[in-house]
Motif scaffolding. Structure first.
Motif, PDB file in Angstrom:
ATOM      1  N   LYS A 119     -18.410  21.306   3.354  1.00 48.88           N
ATOM      2  CA  LYS A 119     -19.763  22.019   3.926  1.00 48.88           C
ATOM      3  C   LYS A 119     -19.670  22.205   5.337  1.00 48.88           C
ATOM      4  N   GLY A 139     -36.807  24.541 -10.744  1.00 44.96           N
ATOM      5  CA  GLY A 139     -35.933  25.129 -11.418  1.00 44.96           C
ATOM      6  C   GLY A 139     -36.943  26.996 -11.390  1.00 44.96           C
ATOM      7  N   ASP A 167     -46.107  25.296  -2.852  1.00 47.16           N
ATOM      8  CA  ASP A 167     -44.722  24.784  -2.624  1.00 47.16           C
ATOM      9  C   ASP A 167     -43.558  25.298  -2.791  1.00 47.16           C
ATOM     10  N   SER A 221     -30.726  14.934   9.143  1.00 46.52           N
ATOM     11  CA  SER A 221     -30.978  14.031   8.193  1.00 46.52           C
ATOM     12  C   SER A 221     -31.865  13.455   8.082  1.00 46.52           C
ATOM     13  N   PHE A 236     -26.778  19.730  -6.933  1.00 45.38           N
ATOM     14  CA  PHE A 236     -27.638  20.100  -7.156  1.00 45.38           C
ATOM     15  C   PHE A 236     -28.049  21.516  -7.121  1.00 45.38           C
ATOM     16  N   SER A 259     -28.499  23.084  -4.561  1.00 43.94           N
ATOM     17  CA  SER A 259     -29.924  23.443  -3.708  1.00 43.94           C
ATOM     18  C   SER A 259     -28.821  24.030  -2.146  1.00 43.94           C
ATOM     19  N   ALA A 260     -27.958  23.647  -2.609  1.00 43.87           N
ATOM     20  CA  ALA A 260     -26.897  24.062  -1.277  1.00 43.87           C
ATOM     21  C   ALA A 260     -25.726  24.740  -1.956  1.00 43.87           C
ATOM     22  N   ALA A 261     -24.766  25.521  -0.950  1.00 48.94           N
ATOM     23  CA  ALA A 261     -23.259  26.327  -1.834  1.00 48.94           C
ATOM     24  C   ALA A 261     -22.360  25.425  -0.793  1.00 48.94           C
ATOM     25  N   ARG A 292     -33.090  28.909   0.753  1.00 48.84           N
ATOM     26  CA  ARG A 292     -32.994  27.847   0.364  1.00 48.84           C
ATOM     27  C   ARG A 292     -32.535  26.478   0.850  1.00 48.84           C
ATOM     28  N   GLU A 293     -31.024  27.096   2.361  1.00 48.51           N
ATOM     29  CA  GLU A 293     -30.857  26.850   2.653  1.00 48.51           C
ATOM     30  C   GLU A 293     -31.195  26.242   3.765  1.00 48.51           C
ATOM     31  N   HIS A 353     -35.011  14.701  -4.878  1.00 50.24           N
ATOM     32  CA  HIS A 353     -34.764  14.264  -3.496  1.00 50.24           C
ATOM     33  C   HIS A 353     -35.358  13.247  -2.778  1.00 50.24           C
ATOM     34  N   ASP A 411     -38.291  25.417  -6.478  1.00 49.35           N
ATOM     35  CA  ASP A 411     -37.505  26.257  -6.650  1.00 49.35           C
ATOM     36  C   ASP A 411     -36.759  24.686  -7.195  1.00 49.35           C
ATOM     37  N   ARG A 412     -36.530  23.709  -6.710  1.00 46.41           N
ATOM     38  CA  ARG A 412     -36.307  22.521  -7.063  1.00 46.41           C
ATOM     39  C   ARG A 412     -36.465  22.548  -9.089  1.00 46.41           C
ATOM     40  N   THR A 456     -40.528  22.946  -3.510  1.00 47.81           N
ATOM     41  CA  THR A 456     -40.431  21.653  -5.124  1.00 47.81           C
ATOM     42  C   THR A 456     -40.749  23.065  -5.887  1.00 47.81           C
ATOM     43  N   LEU A 495     -30.110  22.795 -13.581  1.00 48.60           N
ATOM     44  CA  LEU A 495     -30.924  21.699 -14.623  1.00 48.60           C
ATOM     45  C   LEU A 495     -30.300  22.318 -15.827  1.00 48.60           C
ATOM     46  N   HIS A 511     -35.886  19.380  11.133  1.00 45.76           N
ATOM     47  CA  HIS A 511     -35.809  19.769   9.757  1.00 45.76           C
ATOM     48  C   HIS A 511     -33.723  19.850   9.340  1.00 45.76           C
ATOM     49  N   THR A 512     -33.417  20.023   9.541  1.00 47.60           N
ATOM     50  CA  THR A 512     -31.800  20.096  10.155  1.00 47.60           C
ATOM     51  C   THR A 512     -31.099  18.791  10.113  1.00 47.60           C
ATOM     52  N   ARG A 517     -33.531  24.347   4.946  1.00 45.66           N
ATOM     53  CA  ARG A 517     -34.995  23.371   3.984  1.00 45.66           C
ATOM     54  C   ARG A 517     -36.575  23.092   5.183  1.00 45.66           C
ATOM     55  N   ALA A 518     -37.538  22.535   4.342  1.00 48.93           N
ATOM     56  CA  ALA A 518     -37.991  22.397   5.297  1.00 48.93           C
ATOM     57  C   ALA A 518     -38.613  21.319   6.112  1.00 48.93           C
ATOM     58  N   ARG A 559     -25.271  27.926  -8.107  1.00 47.91           N
ATOM     59  CA  ARG A 559     -25.876  28.956  -7.358  1.00 47.91           C
ATOM     60  C   ARG A 559     -27.239  28.435  -7.354  1.00 47.91           C
ATOM     61  N   ARG A 560     -28.160  27.704  -8.020  1.00 49.05           N
ATOM     62  CA  ARG A 560     -29.094  27.520  -7.387  1.00 49.05           C
ATOM     63  C   ARG A 560     -30.091  26.224  -9.013  1.00 49.05           C
ATOM     64  N   PRO A 561     -31.209  25.462  -8.205  1.00 48.14           N
ATOM     65  CA  PRO A 561     -30.966  24.427  -9.092  1.00 48.14           C
ATOM     66  C   PRO A 561     -31.221  24.793 -10.547  1.00 48.14           C
ATOM     67  N   ALA A 562     -32.440  26.035 -10.689  1.00 46.00           N
ATOM     68  CA  ALA A 562     -32.740  26.178 -12.026  1.00 46.00           C
ATOM     69  C   ALA A 562     -31.640  26.174 -13.021  1.00 46.00           C
ATOM     70  N   SER A 570     -40.951  15.627  -4.306  1.00 43.77           N
ATOM     71  CA  SER A 570     -40.878  17.167  -4.329  1.00 43.77           C
ATOM     72  C   SER A 570     -42.081  17.459  -5.575  1.00 43.77           C
TER      73      SER A 570
END
Ligand SMILES: Nc1ncnc2c1ncn2[C@@H]1O[C@H](COP(=O)(O)OP(=O)(O)OP(=O)(O)O)[C@@H](O)[C@H]1O
Ligand SMILES: [Mg+2]
Lengths: 513, 306
Positions: free
Chosen positions: A12, B183, B175, A412, A51, A53-55, B302-303, A85, B180-181, B178, A77, A409-410, B305-306, A71-74, A89
């Motif tokens: 990545k 679902g 938010d 860690s 999870f 959140s990133a591809a 999504r990427e 996290h 999104d996380r 959140t 899940l 925010h970029t 991030r906040a 492709r997404r958290p949904a 969250s």
């Protein structure tokens, strides 16, 4: 049996940063798999890929044998992957119950929720108050809510990104026990942590990341502690601060710091500080304390005994109802933050992510936000000088960022913390440093560096007040330790006195001195 | 009719488009998307409704045209502000300027002989409309008017905090990351919310053109869309206070016309200003804490991030 999660050749890249490079990872069902590594090694990125959140850019993932690429958290899940996290969250505007319902919107109704939460409480001993608004919860309870939120979904794979960083010792024990229980029911847990003591207590296997690559991986039985440290930071355990040994195992008492022979002149005075609460007893109930130049004073205590509020009052985030706070004879009780800074007060706040920095701004801007005057030339900001100053700080503090202009925010999580710490330590003159949980979320190399810097600050004549939930940290670092209990400071306890640890433990429960 | 009855009658008539438009806008803002373009979509809906009714001779066909036009305009806004993450205020204001120019020019081209169009006639509800004073004012509306009020109530109930929809929308607006996380489909919900604004704003515009004045005049909405946005702010992002603000705004506007009959001689400018003054008072927190959704106008990706 096929592994719960299998990553092969995963890579990545963010812009120019190679966050993960050819990572292989195998997590078996029924095990707690620890992921270790320095700040910026790629642990959170790894969790985020799993999870959804990133591809991922390259490589392949398998979940219980099936090709897996959320492709997404949904989607994650739905396939039974849940995650806690590194940063909280939960929606603060909602109640605990509403937050839990969010994840289960389609499937649960409030009465069912109560039943399910009860069942989880019985199985894991995690109690949450469904009616409480999240905004008012202490961090420890928020973390419980996050975990209950995950468990509600009955996940096959649970990802925990530094869940223990914000917790006190008792809460950490409970959380590790929860991890074990989840694993014993045949599910898989990925646990990210910096603390080797936790790894040894809860882990079955470990993978160490270094600069985005796998430095070592396998069952824990195959690694000695020294080896893990070497893999993580590329240094020998023996080279590190004795305190670190303590951080690795909280039961081992480290050698206490030799107290200074002569304490300097008094720098700061707290007299009768009182902070009332709308409901219940006063949060601060008459705090008196004198801090001398060159002295490091610690505040221990069970979370919620007024430590956080004391820091907030001293930093100006909350205003005291009664009492006086003086620095070098100047009354700062009601002074604006800028006045406090000018008087030489440095504050490393507890919740650095929310209070300590502006995540949308660059590293350089965050470092010099309070000192823009120094960089003014003909009324304009001298960006070049700022960038150069930032580059120096970045190198000195080992902050891993793509450059001084990288938005915060970029970075860690741990590197964001380092930026705040660097900024406060650079204050000149630094008369009083208040550090709340200064090592939280830092890797062991960085912990070492921060502690050295705090000692240096004291050696240069600053008074230091450290609030920490790590008793071992306080015992090695401080000249005397106070204990916060119901809004008051008990003690002091001399760290080198025999039985200091027990004494502090007693005071934490409110035993009279 | 007494002066008072006239005031209530005028107030209700003016409040109906505000009600339905702000009900949609409230949902959208609670989900985190601010549509300054309510005004423009209303005007577009009014124009399309008038053109449709004029061409076919049927008010219902006109209403259908209004809805289609409103949805198209809203889809454009949604692509810009949700998908492409453009600045919501800038695109909204630009859309309003565009709508004003296009409808004014279009009306000049289209309505060459007379601007009156067939519209919806009032239907008095039996018994209810016999109540003195407020009866005729409230229960002598067109089918479209009743429909607007019904939709308003429906939206207020459906998106209240107690429903699953309401909870999801609140979380997404507070938010997005959140949510999104957890679902929730953040951008799909936001896109849908903007389309909803398209429907409600077009209905409001169609009400003005087809049920109120039965004609299309240049800049027919004259700031009603901005009032609908102001009502959401004045109502502090809660359903019933927002609807109350709409009723107040309607009455304040009606008072402009009815004031002389009451012997009040306030400058009209004061009455025109009153809705906006109320909004300023509400936002500045004079009447309790004003709480905008934390993520209002902040697009989600999504990427980043906040
Ligand atoms: N959205 C992003 N944009 C740019 N760079 C990023 C982004 N997210 C992460 N990075 C970079 O990727 C690297 C790995 O970051 P990551 O958050 O995975 O570290 P980590 O191991 O979790 O560290 P920590 O212990 O401090 O939490 C870092 O150098 C970070 O700066
Ligand atoms: Mg991390």
């Amino acid at each position: 049996m096929e592994p719960a999660l299998e990553l092969t050749g995963v890579g990545k890249t963010f812009g120019e940063v190679r966050a993960l490079d050819a990572v292989d990872l195998t997590v078996r069902a029924g095990e707690v798999h620890c992921v270790l590594g320095e700040n910026g090694a790629g642990k959170s990125t790894l969790c985020n890929l799993v999870f959804g959140s990133a591809a991922l850019d390259e490589g392949e993932m398998r979940l219980y044998g099936a090709p897996y690429r959320p492709r997404r958290p949904a989607e994650a899940l739905r396939l039974g992957v849940a995650m806690v996290h590194q940063h909280f969250s939960l929606v603060p505007e909602l109640t605990v119950g509403e937050n839990l319902l969010l994840a289960e919107r389609a499937r649960l109704r409030p009465p069912d929720l109560t039943g399910r939460v009860k069942a989880i409480e019985e199985e894991y001993g995690l109690a949450v108050d469904l009616a409480a608004p999240v905004a008012g919860l202490p961090v420890g309870e928020r973390q419980s809510v996050e975990i209950v939120k995950c468990l509600l979904r009955d996940p096959r794979l649970l990802l925990l990104d530094e869940p223990t960083a914000v917790l006190g010792p008792a809460e950490v024990r409970a959380l590790l026990a929860t991890c074990r229980r989840v694993a014993e029911t045949g599910r898989a847990v990925v646990l990210v942590t910096h603390k080797l003591g936790e790894v040894e207590r809860a882990g079955d296997a470990a993978t160490v990341l270094r600069g985005g690559k796998v430095a070592g991986s396998g069952p824990l039985a195959g690694f000695s502690r020294d080896e893990l440290v070497r893999l993580m930071v590329g240094r020998e355990l023996a080279d590190l601060d004795p305190l670190l040994a303590a951080g690795l195992d909280a039961t081992e008492a480290p050698a206490p710091r030799t107290p200074r022979e002569t304490a300097g002149e008094p720098v700061a005075r707290l007299r009768g500080l009182r902070l009332r609460s709308d409901h219940g007893p006063d949060v601060l109930d008459g705090v008196d304390l004198e801090l001398r130049a060159g002295e490091i004073v610690g505040v221990a205590g069970v979370e919620g005994n007024g430590q956080s509020e004391l820091v907030a009052v001293l930093s100006g985030a909350l205003s005291a109802d009664e009492g006086v706070f003086e620095l070098d004879g100047v009354d700062l009780t009601r002074a604006a933050p800028a006045v406090r800074t000018a008087a030489g007060l440095g504050v490393i706040p507890e919740d650095r992510h929310h209070e300590g920095c502006v995540t949308g701004m660059s590293v350089a801007e965050n470092l010099f936000l309070g000192r823009l005057r120094e960089f003014r030339r003909f009324g304009l900001l001298d960006r070049k000088a700022m960038r150069a100053g930032a580059a120096r700080a970045v190198a000195e503090h080992g902050i891993r960022a793509s450059g001084p202009d990288a938005p915060l925010h970029t970075l860690s999580g741990g590197n964001q913390q380092k930026v705040v710490v660097a900024r406060e330590l650079a204050l000149d003159p630094l008369r009083l440093l208040i550090a709340a949980q200064p090592t939280r979320g830092l890797d062991i190399g960085a912990v070492d560096a921060v502690l050295t810097r705090v000692r240096d600050a004291a050696a240069r004549g600053a008074a230091v007040l450290v609030v920490s939930s790590e008793l071992a940290e306080l015992l090695t670092l401080c000249d005397r330790v106070m204990v916060a209990y119901r809004g008051r400071l008990l003690g002091p306890v001399a760290p080198d006195a025999p039985g200091a640890r027990d004494e502090i433990g007693k005071l934490m429960l409110g035993a009279a001195t | 009719m007494s002066a008072f009855a006239e005031l209530v009658d005028g107030g209700v008539r003016l409040a109906i488009p505000l009600l339905v438009a702000s009900a949609g806008e409230l949902v959208s803002e609670r989900a985190g998307v601010l549509n300054m373009s309510v005004e423009g979509i209303m005007l577009t809906g009014a124009f399309a409704g008038a053109v449709g009714a004029h061409t076919t001779g049927s008010a219902s066909a006109g209403l259908l045209c209004a809805l289609v036009a409103g949805l198209l305009a809203a889809a454009l806004q949604a692509v810009l502000s949700v998908t492409l993450r453009a600045d919501q205020i800038v695109t909204g204001v630009a859309a309003n300027a565009l709508a004003l120019g296009a409808t004014t020019y279009g009306a000049r081209l289209y309505f060459t002989e007379g601007r009156t169009v067939p519209g919806f006639d009032p239907v008095a509800l039996p018994l209810l409309s016999d109540i003195p004073v407020i009866g005729p004012a409230l229960f002598d509306q067109s089918v479209l008017g009743y429909g607007c009020v019904l939709l308003t109530v429906l939206l207020a109930v459906l998106f209240g905090r107690r429903t699953g929809f309401g909870l999801a929308v609140t979380a997404i607006g507070a938010d997005a990351e959140t949510a999104d996380r957890s679902g929730l489909p953040v951008n799909a919900v936001r896109f849908g919310a903007v389309l909803l604004v398209g429907v409600t704003s077009a209905l409001a515009g169609a009400h003005l053109a087809l049920a109120d004045v039965h004609a299309f005049t240049d800049n027919l909405t004259a700031g009603a869309g901005y009032l609908a946005v102001a009502a959401v702010i004045a109502g502090r992002w809660r359903a019933w206070p927002t609807l109350a603000a709409c009723a107040f705004f309607g009455l304040a506007q009606a008072l402009q016309f009815a004031a002389p009959a009451f012997g009040i001689h306030l400058p009209t400018a004061v009455l025109v200003m009153s809705p906006y003054l109320l909004a300023v008072v509400a936002v500045s927190g004079l009447v309790g804490a004003s709480r905008a959704p934390a993520g209002l106008t902040r697009p989600f990706a999504r990427e980043a991030r906040a």
